[in-house]
Scaffold this active site. Structure first.
Site, PDB file in Angstrom:
ATOM      1  N   TYR A  32       4.463  -9.288   0.443  1.00 41.43           N
ATOM      2  CA  TYR A  32       5.530  -8.695   0.867  1.00 41.43           C
ATOM      3  C   TYR A  32       5.848  -8.928   2.241  1.00 41.43           C
ATOM      4  CZ  TYR A  32       8.228  -4.400   2.383  1.00 41.43           C
ATOM      5  OH  TYR A  32       8.938  -3.442   2.802  1.00 41.43           O
ATOM      6  N   ILE A  33       4.517  -8.682   3.153  1.00 40.91           N
ATOM      7  CA  ILE A  33       4.914  -8.892   4.379  1.00 40.91           C
ATOM      8  C   ILE A  33       4.907 -10.082   5.027  1.00 40.91           C
ATOM      9  CG2 ILE A  33       3.913  -8.122   6.878  1.00 40.91           C
ATOM     10  CD1 ILE A  33       2.772  -5.519   5.551  1.00 40.91           C
ATOM     11  N   SER A  61      -4.219  -2.039  10.659  1.00 38.75           N
ATOM     12  CA  SER A  61      -3.434  -0.838   9.891  1.00 38.75           C
ATOM     13  C   SER A  61      -3.592   0.338  10.579  1.00 38.75           C
ATOM     14  CB  SER A  61      -4.055  -0.673   8.504  1.00 38.75           C
ATOM     15  OG  SER A  61      -3.511   0.545   8.007  1.00 38.75           O
ATOM     16  N   ALA A  62      -2.559   1.508  10.537  1.00 40.87           N
ATOM     17  CA  ALA A  62      -2.780   2.521  11.178  1.00 40.87           C
ATOM     18  C   ALA A  62      -3.723   3.419  10.446  1.00 40.87           C
ATOM     19  CB  ALA A  62      -1.532   3.335  11.180  1.00 40.87           C
ATOM     20  N   TYR A  72     -11.254   0.267   2.681  1.00 40.19           N
ATOM     21  CA  TYR A  72      -9.983  -0.751   3.149  1.00 40.19           C
ATOM     22  C   TYR A  72      -9.835  -0.346   4.641  1.00 40.19           C
ATOM     23  CZ  TYR A  72      -5.584  -1.693   4.177  1.00 40.19           C
ATOM     24  OH  TYR A  72      -4.365  -2.087   4.858  1.00 40.19           O
ATOM     25  N   LYS A  94     -10.400  -3.172   8.201  1.00 38.51           N
ATOM     26  CA  LYS A  94      -9.911  -3.279   9.274  1.00 38.51           C
ATOM     27  C   LYS A  94     -10.401  -3.115  10.515  1.00 38.51           C
ATOM     28  CE  LYS A  94      -6.299  -4.827   6.827  1.00 38.51           C
ATOM     29  NZ  LYS A  94      -5.681  -6.165   6.690  1.00 38.51           N
ATOM     30  N   TYR A 154      -0.271  -1.567  11.511  1.00 37.73           N
ATOM     31  CA  TYR A 154       1.103  -1.194  11.114  1.00 37.73           C
ATOM     32  C   TYR A 154       0.936   0.143  10.587  1.00 37.73           C
ATOM     33  CZ  TYR A 154       0.773  -6.485   9.717  1.00 37.73           C
ATOM     34  OH  TYR A 154       0.820  -7.522   9.625  1.00 37.73           O
ATOM     35  N   PHE A 155       2.431   0.678  10.703  1.00 38.65           N
ATOM     36  CA  PHE A 155       2.388   1.985  10.052  1.00 38.65           C
ATOM     37  C   PHE A 155       3.009   1.860   8.750  1.00 38.65           C
ATOM     38  CE2 PHE A 155       1.113   5.099  13.113  1.00 38.65           C
ATOM     39  CZ  PHE A 155       0.374   4.249  13.930  1.00 38.65           C
ATOM     40  N   ASN A 197       1.350   2.153  -5.468  1.00 36.87           N
ATOM     41  CA  ASN A 197       0.404   3.016  -4.928  1.00 36.87           C
ATOM     42  C   ASN A 197       1.343   3.776  -3.926  1.00 36.87           C
ATOM     43  OD1 ASN A 197      -2.177   2.642  -5.833  1.00 36.87           O
ATOM     44  ND2 ASN A 197      -2.069   0.644  -5.001  1.00 36.87           N
ATOM     45  N   ASP A 207      -5.571  11.612   1.373  1.00 36.08           N
ATOM     46  CA  ASP A 207      -4.283  11.717   1.971  1.00 36.08           C
ATOM     47  C   ASP A 207      -4.524  12.543   3.490  1.00 36.08           C
ATOM     48  OD1 ASP A 207      -2.628   9.957   0.987  1.00 36.08           O
ATOM     49  OD2 ASP A 207      -1.214  11.476  -0.110  1.00 36.08           O
TER      50      ASP A 207
HETATM   51  N1  UFG Z   1       3.235   9.530  -1.830  1.00 34.74           N
HETATM   52  C1  UFG Z   1       3.584  10.562  -2.732  1.00 34.74           C
HETATM   53  N2  UFG Z   1       3.903  10.012  -4.012  1.00 34.74           N
HETATM   54  C2  UFG Z   1       3.602   8.826  -4.398  1.00 34.74           C
HETATM   55  C3  UFG Z   1       3.057   7.835  -3.323  1.00 34.74           C
HETATM   56  C4  UFG Z   1       2.985   8.497  -2.146  1.00 34.74           C
HETATM   57  O1  UFG Z   1       3.933  11.655  -2.659  1.00 34.74           O
HETATM   58  O2  UFG Z   1       3.910   8.289  -5.485  1.00 34.74           O
HETATM   59  C5  UFG Z   1       2.969  10.460  -0.242  1.00 34.74           C
HETATM   60  C6  UFG Z   1       1.822  10.163   0.269  1.00 34.74           C
HETATM   61  O3  UFG Z   1       1.172  11.528  -0.187  1.00 34.74           O
HETATM   62  C7  UFG Z   1       2.107  10.208   1.537  1.00 34.74           C
HETATM   63  C8  UFG Z   1       3.233   9.400   1.547  1.00 34.74           C
HETATM   64  O4  UFG Z   1       3.954   9.440   0.413  1.00 34.74           O
HETATM   65  O5  UFG Z   1       2.212  11.546   2.089  1.00 34.74           O
HETATM   66  C9  UFG Z   1       3.019   7.895   2.011  1.00 34.74           C
HETATM   67  O6  UFG Z   1       2.072   7.423   1.191  1.00 34.74           O
HETATM   68  P1  UFG Z   1       1.841   5.775   0.920  1.00 34.74           P
HETATM   69  O7  UFG Z   1       0.816   5.449  -0.230  1.00 34.74           O
HETATM   70  O8  UFG Z   1       3.227   5.075   0.580  1.00 34.74           O
HETATM   71  O9  UFG Z   1       1.267   5.296   2.502  1.00 34.74           O
HETATM   72  P2  UFG Z   1       0.163   5.965   2.986  1.00 34.74           P
HETATM   73  O10 UFG Z   1       0.546   6.161   4.398  1.00 34.74           O
HETATM   74  O11 UFG Z   1      -0.839   6.750   2.512  1.00 34.74           O
HETATM   75  O12 UFG Z   1      -0.724   4.469   3.354  1.00 34.74           O
HETATM   76  C10 UFG Z   1      -0.111   3.380   3.929  1.00 34.74           C
HETATM   77  C11 UFG Z   1      -0.635   2.135   3.500  1.00 34.74           C
HETATM   78  C12 UFG Z   1      -2.213   1.873   3.430  1.00 34.74           C
HETATM   79  C13 UFG Z   1      -2.424   1.983   4.926  1.00 34.74           C
HETATM   80  C14 UFG Z   1      -1.527   3.356   5.527  1.00 34.74           C
HETATM   81  C15 UFG Z   1      -1.822   3.367   7.048  1.00 34.74           C
HETATM   82  O13 UFG Z   1      -0.516   2.106   1.912  1.00 34.74           O
HETATM   83  O14 UFG Z   1      -2.478   0.525   3.145  1.00 34.74           O
HETATM   84  O15 UFG Z   1      -0.299   3.730   5.141  1.00 34.74           O
HETATM   85  O16 UFG Z   1      -1.373   4.630   7.382  1.00 34.74           O
HETATM   86  F1  UFG Z   1      -3.681   2.011   5.331  1.00 34.74           F
END
Ligand code: UFG
Length: 330
Positions: A13-14, A126-127, A150, A154, A178-179, A199, A296
């Site tokens: 994707y990226i 990654s952030a 993971y 990084k 990355y954020f 995910n 989280d």
């Molecule tokens: N969330 C939900 N439901 C879902 C998926 C996510 O409520 O089905 C919430 C999570 O709890 C979080 C927010 O949406 O509050 C974002 O979640 P993501 O999984 O989209 O992203 P994250 O911030 O948890 O993780 C991402 C990348 C990681 C990276 C990280 C760096 O997936 O690879 O950002 O901050 F390490």
């Protein structure tokens, strides 16, 4: 003239969006990808959109000989290293695979670069290296402390490239933290298409929008945030990849090692992102509040000042545009 850039893991994707931005800025792109988590299709679309050929080599970034051959054959002048396993939850289950794959592919890529005299390196970090940050927005100077394998890969690779750049002043190395990238190219022809259950939040919202799933499970509404749901810095993928071009082009003037946050600098909650997609699509996105997801954090928002001032890069696209473009790509 431009650079000839090897993008490891460039079919994802990226990576595919990065290829597009590099070509648009006048560079040439060579991709090495083992296709365990991506398909060649997106790169074919990029070649079609840009009218430029992309050299695509199927191979593993742990293969030093293959990388050396690819770099020599194509007169590669710089490398953007994205090849990695990237699922946080899976990394907890399979730490050896994550440390093995991610560390080895980074070390092999750097080894092949040194052996062929290529010194410009941009690393996909990654952030997540900030762990649970003390406060937001997070500057690059904040302490690191990843909380899963993971993220540790990084963090460890950042240490390796810092030490490497100190060992030989020919290296010009940048780490991009990355954020949360979301959205797609304006053409809508390249989508973020995770295999299996998504995910990440935006792909999950998209699967609900298309009717593939009934509702978004919102992981907790009892976080210490304005509406109780998790807050992140969602950055349009095109803004993110333009940050790569800016970082790459800045390497010419850079000595040694630098780290930059790539984020847009403000927080958006889970419910706000759902509402943004509803606004952009006119659809209702059903959701259900459920328990917090293990690992989280409440909030993760970038301070992007360093990239803004040093790289002369800033984000220009809104969450509404990212939502519209994500939907277009469906
Ligand atoms: N969330 C939900 N439901 C879902 C998926 C996510 O409520 O089905 C919430 C999570 O709890 C979080 C927010 O949406 O509050 C974002 O979640 P993501 O999984 O989209 O992203 P994250 O911030 O948890 O993780 C991402 C990348 C990681 C990276 C990280 C760096 O997936 O690879 O950002 O901050 F390490």
């Amino acid at each position: 003239m431009g650079e000839t850039v090897l993008v490891t893991g460039g079919a994802g994707y990226i990576g595919s969006h990065t290829a597009l931005a590099l070509i648009a800025a006048g560079h040439r792109v060579v991709v090495v990808d083992n296709f365990v988590n991506a398909k060649p299709d997106a790169l074919a679309v990029v070649a079609d959109i840009t009218g430029q050929e992309i050299v695509v080599v199927e191979g593993d970034a742990r293969d030093v000989k293959m990388l050396e051959h690819t770099m020599r054959e194509n007169d590669v002048t710089a490398v953007i290293h994205m090849a990695a396993l990237k699922a946080v939850g899976e990394s907890v289950e399979m730490p050896l695979e994550y440390y093995g794959n991610n560390l080895e592919s980074a070390i092999s890529t750097l080894d092949a670069m040194r052996n062929t005299g290529v010194w410009k390196f941009v690393f996909s970090s990654s952030a997540t290296v900030y762990g649970d940050p003390e406060s937001c927005p997070i500057p690059e100077s904040a302490p690191v402390g990843a909380t899963n394998p993971y993220g540790m890969t990084k963090e460890m690779i950042e240490l390796i490239i810092r030490d490497l750049s100190a060992s030989d002043d020919r290296w010009k190395i940048t780490s991009l933290r990355y954020f949360n990238p979301v959205g797609a190219h304006e053409s809508g022809r390249i989508a973020e298409a995770p295999v299996g259950r998504p995910n990440n939040l935006m792909p999950m919202i998209m699967e609900v929008a298309t009717g593939k799933r009934d509702k978004v499970m919102v992981f907790g509404d009892d976080w210490p945030t304005p509406d109780g749901t998790g807050v992140r810095d969602y950055i349009h993928i095109m803004d993110l990849v333009e940050g790569h071009v800016a970082a790459l082009e800045h390497l010419e003037q850079q000595n040694g090692y630098e780290v930059y946050n790539l984020g847009q600098g403000s927080g958006v909650s889970v419910l706000e992102l759902i509402r943004a997609v509803e606004g952009a699509t006119g659809l209702e996105i059903p959701y259900e509040i459920t328990s917090r997801r293990a690992g989280d954090i409440a909030e993760c928002v970038a301070d992007p000042t360093k990239a803004n001032t040093v790289l002369g890069w800033e984000t220009t696209r809104t969450i509404a545009e990212a939502s519209r473009d994500a939907w277009n790509s469906q």
